[in-house]
Design an enzyme around this catalytic site. Structure first.
Site, PDB file in Angstrom:
ATOM      1  N   SER A  74      35.405  41.793  45.245  1.00  7.32           N
ATOM      2  CA  SER A  74      36.444  40.911  44.718  1.00  7.32           C
ATOM      3  C   SER A  74      37.401  40.411  45.787  1.00  7.32           C
ATOM      4  O   SER A  74      38.193  39.516  45.532  1.00  7.32           O
ATOM      5  CB  SER A  74      37.224  41.585  43.592  1.00  7.32           C
ATOM      6  OG  SER A  74      38.271  42.363  44.102  1.00  7.32           O
TER       7      SER A  74
ATOM      8  N   LYS B 100      43.893  44.722  46.864  1.00  9.38           N
ATOM      9  CA  LYS B 100      44.158  43.414  46.249  1.00  9.38           C
ATOM     10  C   LYS B 100      45.213  42.680  47.057  1.00  9.38           C
ATOM     11  O   LYS B 100      45.809  43.220  47.982  1.00  9.38           O
ATOM     12  CB  LYS B 100      44.676  43.599  44.804  1.00  9.38           C
ATOM     13  CG  LYS B 100      43.720  44.297  43.859  1.00  9.38           C
ATOM     14  CD  LYS B 100      42.590  43.407  43.401  1.00  9.38           C
ATOM     15  CE  LYS B 100      41.497  44.238  42.738  1.00  9.38           C
ATOM     16  NZ  LYS B 100      40.301  43.518  42.434  1.00  9.38           N
TER      17      LYS B 100
END
Lengths: 173, 100
Positions: B13, B56
Protein backbone atom coordinates in the site's frame (compact mmCIF):
# COMPACT_ATOMS: atom_id res chain seq x y z
CA UNK A 1 22.00 -3.20 -3.07
CA UNK A 2 22.37 -0.23 -0.73
CA UNK A 3 24.84 -0.57 2.13
CA UNK A 4 22.19 0.37 4.68
CA UNK A 5 19.83 -2.29 3.36
CA UNK A 6 22.63 -4.85 3.54
CA UNK A 7 23.38 -3.97 7.16
CA UNK A 8 19.69 -4.10 8.07
CA UNK A 9 19.25 -7.40 6.31
CA UNK A 10 22.16 -8.80 8.26
CA UNK A 11 20.66 -7.48 11.51
CA UNK A 12 17.33 -8.96 10.49
CA UNK A 13 18.95 -12.38 10.29
CA UNK A 14 20.27 -12.04 13.82
CA UNK A 15 17.08 -10.61 15.20
CA UNK A 16 14.10 -10.18 12.86
CA UNK A 17 12.66 -6.67 12.78
CA UNK A 18 8.94 -6.34 13.41
CA UNK A 19 6.91 -6.04 10.25
CA UNK A 20 5.30 -2.73 9.36
CA UNK A 21 2.37 -3.59 7.17
CA UNK A 22 1.53 -1.38 4.33
CA UNK A 23 -1.26 -3.86 4.29
CA UNK A 24 -3.96 -4.07 1.76
CA UNK A 25 -6.31 -6.19 3.91
CA UNK A 26 -8.49 -6.43 0.92
CA UNK A 27 -9.05 -9.17 2.33
CA UNK A 28 -8.18 -11.47 -0.49
CA UNK A 29 -9.70 -14.63 0.97
CA UNK A 30 -6.79 -16.75 -0.29
CA UNK A 31 -5.61 -18.92 2.59
CA UNK A 32 -4.18 -22.41 2.75
CA UNK A 33 -2.52 -24.33 5.59
CA UNK A 34 -0.30 -26.07 3.05
CA UNK A 35 2.52 -23.52 3.41
CA UNK A 36 2.80 -24.29 7.13
CA UNK A 37 2.71 -28.04 6.52
CA UNK A 38 5.37 -27.75 3.84
CA UNK A 39 7.59 -25.70 6.15
CA UNK A 40 7.19 -28.37 8.85
CA UNK A 41 8.29 -31.04 6.36
CA UNK A 42 11.39 -28.97 5.62
CA UNK A 43 12.19 -28.73 9.34
CA UNK A 44 11.94 -32.53 9.63
CA UNK A 45 14.11 -33.00 6.55
CA UNK A 46 16.78 -30.65 7.89
CA UNK A 47 16.88 -32.59 11.18
CA UNK A 48 17.32 -35.82 9.23
CA UNK A 49 20.10 -34.34 7.12
CA UNK A 50 21.84 -32.95 10.19
CA UNK A 51 21.62 -36.31 11.94
CA UNK A 52 22.99 -38.07 8.85
CA UNK A 53 25.87 -35.66 8.53
CA UNK A 54 29.14 -37.40 9.34
CA UNK A 55 30.92 -35.49 12.08
CA UNK A 56 34.60 -34.92 11.32
CA UNK A 57 36.85 -37.19 13.37
CA UNK A 58 39.59 -35.68 15.47
CA UNK A 59 42.60 -35.06 13.30
CA UNK A 60 40.44 -34.40 10.22
CA UNK A 61 41.84 -32.22 7.48
CA UNK A 62 40.86 -28.55 7.66
CA UNK A 63 39.02 -28.97 4.34
CA UNK A 64 36.88 -31.74 5.83
CA UNK A 65 36.05 -29.64 8.86
CA UNK A 66 35.22 -26.74 6.60
CA UNK A 67 32.99 -28.92 4.45
CA UNK A 68 31.20 -30.20 7.55
CA UNK A 69 30.78 -26.70 9.01
CA UNK A 70 29.41 -25.42 5.72
CA UNK A 71 26.81 -28.18 5.40
CA UNK A 72 25.79 -27.97 9.04
CA UNK A 73 25.42 -24.18 8.84
CA UNK A 74 23.26 -24.47 5.75
CA UNK A 75 20.98 -27.11 7.25
CA UNK A 76 20.62 -25.21 10.51
CA UNK A 77 19.87 -21.93 8.71
CA UNK A 78 17.20 -23.59 6.58
CA UNK A 79 15.71 -25.33 9.60
CA UNK A 80 15.42 -22.03 11.45
CA UNK A 81 14.00 -20.21 8.48
CA UNK A 82 11.30 -22.79 7.81
CA UNK A 83 10.29 -23.09 11.46
CA UNK A 84 9.74 -19.35 11.30
CA UNK A 85 7.77 -19.67 8.05
CA UNK A 86 5.53 -22.24 9.74
CA UNK A 87 4.89 -19.80 12.59
CA UNK A 88 4.21 -16.93 10.26
CA UNK A 89 1.80 -18.94 8.09
CA UNK A 90 -0.11 -20.22 11.11
CA UNK A 91 -0.35 -16.69 12.49
CA UNK A 92 -1.84 -15.51 9.19
CA UNK A 93 -4.50 -18.24 9.33
CA UNK A 94 -5.20 -17.52 12.96
CA UNK A 95 -5.23 -13.72 12.67
CA UNK A 96 -6.80 -13.25 9.27
CA UNK A 97 -8.73 -16.37 8.30
CA UNK A 98 -10.28 -17.93 11.39
CA UNK A 99 -13.39 -16.20 12.66
CA UNK A 100 -14.99 -16.34 16.11
CA UNK A 101 -17.57 -18.84 14.88
CA UNK A 102 -14.77 -21.16 13.72
CA UNK A 103 -13.26 -21.03 17.20
CA UNK A 104 -16.67 -21.79 18.67
CA UNK A 105 -17.17 -24.78 16.41
CA UNK A 106 -13.60 -25.97 17.07
CA UNK A 107 -12.88 -25.05 20.69
CA UNK A 108 -9.41 -26.61 20.49
CA UNK A 109 -8.34 -24.05 17.85
CA UNK A 110 -6.67 -21.46 20.09
CA UNK A 111 -4.87 -24.06 22.18
CA UNK A 112 -3.67 -25.79 19.00
CA UNK A 113 -2.28 -22.55 17.58
CA UNK A 114 -0.58 -21.81 20.90
CA UNK A 115 0.97 -25.26 20.84
CA UNK A 116 2.09 -24.73 17.25
CA UNK A 117 3.92 -21.52 18.19
CA UNK A 118 5.73 -23.17 21.09
CA UNK A 119 6.57 -26.31 19.12
CA UNK A 120 7.86 -24.30 16.16
CA UNK A 121 10.09 -22.25 18.47
CA UNK A 122 11.51 -25.43 19.96
CA UNK A 123 12.06 -26.91 16.51
CA UNK A 124 13.78 -23.71 15.51
CA UNK A 125 16.03 -23.51 18.55
CA UNK A 126 17.09 -27.12 18.80
CA UNK A 127 18.33 -29.96 16.64
CA UNK A 128 15.37 -32.01 17.72
CA UNK A 129 13.63 -34.39 15.35
CA UNK A 130 10.81 -35.01 17.82
CA UNK A 131 10.03 -31.28 17.98
CA UNK A 132 9.96 -31.20 14.17
CA UNK A 133 7.61 -34.21 14.10
CA UNK A 134 5.40 -32.48 16.66
CA UNK A 135 5.37 -29.36 14.50
CA UNK A 136 4.10 -31.32 11.50
CA UNK A 137 1.49 -33.00 13.68
CA UNK A 138 0.16 -29.70 14.96
CA UNK A 139 0.15 -28.09 11.48
CA UNK A 140 -1.83 -31.14 10.32
CA UNK A 141 -4.30 -30.56 13.16
CA UNK A 142 -4.69 -26.94 12.08
CA UNK A 143 -5.10 -28.02 8.45
CA UNK A 144 -7.87 -30.39 9.50
CA UNK A 145 -9.72 -27.62 11.32
CA UNK A 146 -9.15 -25.26 8.38
CA UNK A 147 -10.66 -27.62 5.81
CA UNK A 148 -13.55 -28.46 8.13
CA UNK A 149 -14.48 -24.77 8.28
CA UNK A 150 -14.72 -24.89 4.49
CA UNK A 151 -16.70 -28.16 4.55
CA UNK A 152 -14.02 -29.83 2.48
CA UNK A 153 -13.23 -33.40 3.55
CA UNK A 154 -9.63 -34.30 4.23
CA UNK A 155 -7.48 -37.35 3.84
CA UNK A 156 -4.30 -38.32 5.66
CA UNK A 157 -1.70 -39.57 3.21
CA UNK A 158 2.00 -40.19 3.02
CA UNK A 159 3.64 -37.04 1.66
CA UNK A 160 5.41 -37.43 -1.69
CA UNK A 161 8.63 -35.94 -0.28
CA UNK A 162 11.72 -37.61 1.18
CA UNK A 163 10.21 -37.09 4.63
CA UNK A 164 7.22 -39.32 3.69
CA UNK A 165 5.34 -38.29 6.83
CA UNK A 166 1.60 -38.51 7.15
CA UNK A 167 0.05 -35.25 5.99
CA UNK A 168 -3.47 -33.86 5.88
CA UNK A 169 -4.66 -33.02 2.36
CA UNK A 170 -8.00 -31.63 1.24
CA UNK A 171 -10.09 -34.03 -0.85
CA UNK A 172 -10.96 -31.72 -3.69
CA UNK A 173 -13.49 -33.05 -6.14
CA UNK B 1 14.30 3.73 25.31
CA UNK B 2 16.53 3.42 22.27
CA UNK B 3 15.29 6.12 19.89
CA UNK B 4 15.66 4.20 16.64
CA UNK B 5 13.45 1.21 15.83
CA UNK B 6 13.73 -0.97 12.72
CA UNK B 7 10.86 -2.38 10.74
CA UNK B 8 10.65 -4.54 7.67
CA UNK B 9 8.04 -3.43 5.17
CA UNK B 10 5.43 -5.86 4.00
CA UNK B 11 2.66 -5.43 1.43
CA UNK B 12 2.14 -2.88 -1.23
CA UNK B 13 0.00 0.00 0.00
CA UNK B 14 2.99 2.36 0.19
CA UNK B 15 4.25 1.74 -3.32
CA UNK B 16 6.10 3.36 -4.99
CA UNK B 17 7.64 4.90 -1.83
CA UNK B 18 8.12 1.57 -0.08
CA UNK B 19 7.97 -1.96 -1.37
CA UNK B 20 7.89 -5.33 0.41
CA UNK B 21 11.39 -6.17 1.66
CA UNK B 22 12.44 -2.57 2.27
CA UNK B 23 13.50 -1.56 5.74
CA UNK B 24 12.60 1.62 7.58
CA UNK B 25 14.33 3.15 10.56
CA UNK B 26 11.93 5.03 12.79
CA UNK B 27 12.76 7.81 15.21
CA UNK B 28 10.59 7.13 18.23
CA UNK B 29 11.34 10.50 19.76
CA UNK B 30 10.30 12.58 16.76
CA UNK B 31 6.91 13.52 18.14
CA UNK B 32 7.95 14.20 21.71
CA UNK B 33 8.09 17.93 21.18
CA UNK B 34 5.80 18.56 18.27
CA UNK B 35 2.87 16.96 16.50
CA UNK B 36 3.19 15.07 13.22
CA UNK B 37 3.09 17.18 10.08
CA UNK B 38 1.19 16.55 6.91
CA UNK B 39 3.30 14.44 4.55
CA UNK B 40 5.31 12.67 7.28
CA UNK B 41 5.95 8.99 6.73
CA UNK B 42 5.07 7.26 10.00
CA UNK B 43 4.86 3.85 11.62
CA UNK B 44 1.73 3.46 13.72
CA UNK B 45 0.04 0.69 15.63
CA UNK B 46 -3.10 -0.52 13.90
CA UNK B 47 -5.94 0.98 15.98
CA UNK B 48 -8.02 -2.13 15.26
CA UNK B 49 -5.21 -4.59 16.10
CA UNK B 50 -2.60 -2.85 18.26
CA UNK B 51 -0.03 -5.66 18.05
CA UNK B 52 0.32 -4.96 14.39
CA UNK B 53 2.32 -2.13 12.87
CA UNK B 54 1.42 -0.13 9.79
CA UNK B 55 3.53 2.24 7.75
CA UNK B 56 1.53 5.11 6.29
CA UNK B 57 1.68 8.78 5.35
CA UNK B 58 0.09 11.53 7.44
CA UNK B 59 -2.59 13.27 5.39
CA UNK B 60 -4.01 15.48 8.11
CA UNK B 61 -3.59 16.16 11.80
CA UNK B 62 -6.44 16.96 14.14
CA UNK B 63 -7.07 16.90 17.88
CA UNK B 64 -8.24 13.30 17.59
CA UNK B 65 -4.99 12.17 16.01
CA UNK B 66 -3.25 11.73 12.67
CA UNK B 67 -5.25 10.79 9.61
CA UNK B 68 -2.97 8.37 7.77
CA UNK B 69 -3.28 6.98 4.26
CA UNK B 70 -1.28 4.74 1.96
CA UNK B 71 0.57 6.23 -1.00
CA UNK B 72 -0.98 3.55 -3.15
CA UNK B 73 -4.52 4.27 -2.07
CA UNK B 74 -6.54 1.67 -3.89
CA UNK B 75 -5.36 -1.34 -1.89
CA UNK B 76 -4.68 0.53 1.33
CA UNK B 77 -6.57 0.00 4.55
CA UNK B 78 -5.94 3.19 6.45
CA UNK B 79 -7.66 6.05 8.28
CA UNK B 80 -10.41 5.94 5.68
CA UNK B 81 -11.36 2.66 7.36
CA UNK B 82 -10.26 3.07 10.97
CA UNK B 83 -10.31 6.85 11.44
CA UNK B 84 -7.54 9.05 12.83
CA UNK B 85 -4.75 7.32 14.72
CA UNK B 86 -4.47 8.56 18.33
CA UNK B 87 -1.10 10.04 19.34
CA UNK B 88 -0.25 7.14 21.66
CA UNK B 89 -0.55 4.73 18.71
CA UNK B 90 2.07 6.58 16.70
CA UNK B 91 5.44 4.82 17.02
CA UNK B 92 7.42 7.54 15.27
CA UNK B 93 8.50 9.15 12.09
CA UNK B 94 10.41 7.26 9.40
CA UNK B 95 13.93 8.64 9.52
CA UNK B 96 15.62 6.48 6.87
CA UNK B 97 14.37 4.01 4.32
CA UNK B 98 16.57 1.27 2.91
CA UNK B 99 15.83 -0.42 -0.39
CA UNK B 100 17.62 -3.46 -1.77
Amino acid sequence: MSALHRILQWMDRLSPAPVAHAHCDIPCGIYDPHHAQLAAHTVIRMNLLINDLKKPASGSKPEEIQEYANKLARYVATKEQHAEIAKSEIRILWGDYFKPEHAQAHPQLHETVFKAMKTASKARQEINLQAAEDLLKVTNDIAEIFWKTKNIPTVRAKAPYPTERETVYPKLA
Amino acid sequence: MFPIARFRVDDRSMEPTLAPGDFVLVNRLSYRRHAPSRGDLVVVRDPQAPLRYLVKRVADVSVSGAFVVGDNQTPSRDSRTFGPVPKEFIVGRVWRTAKP
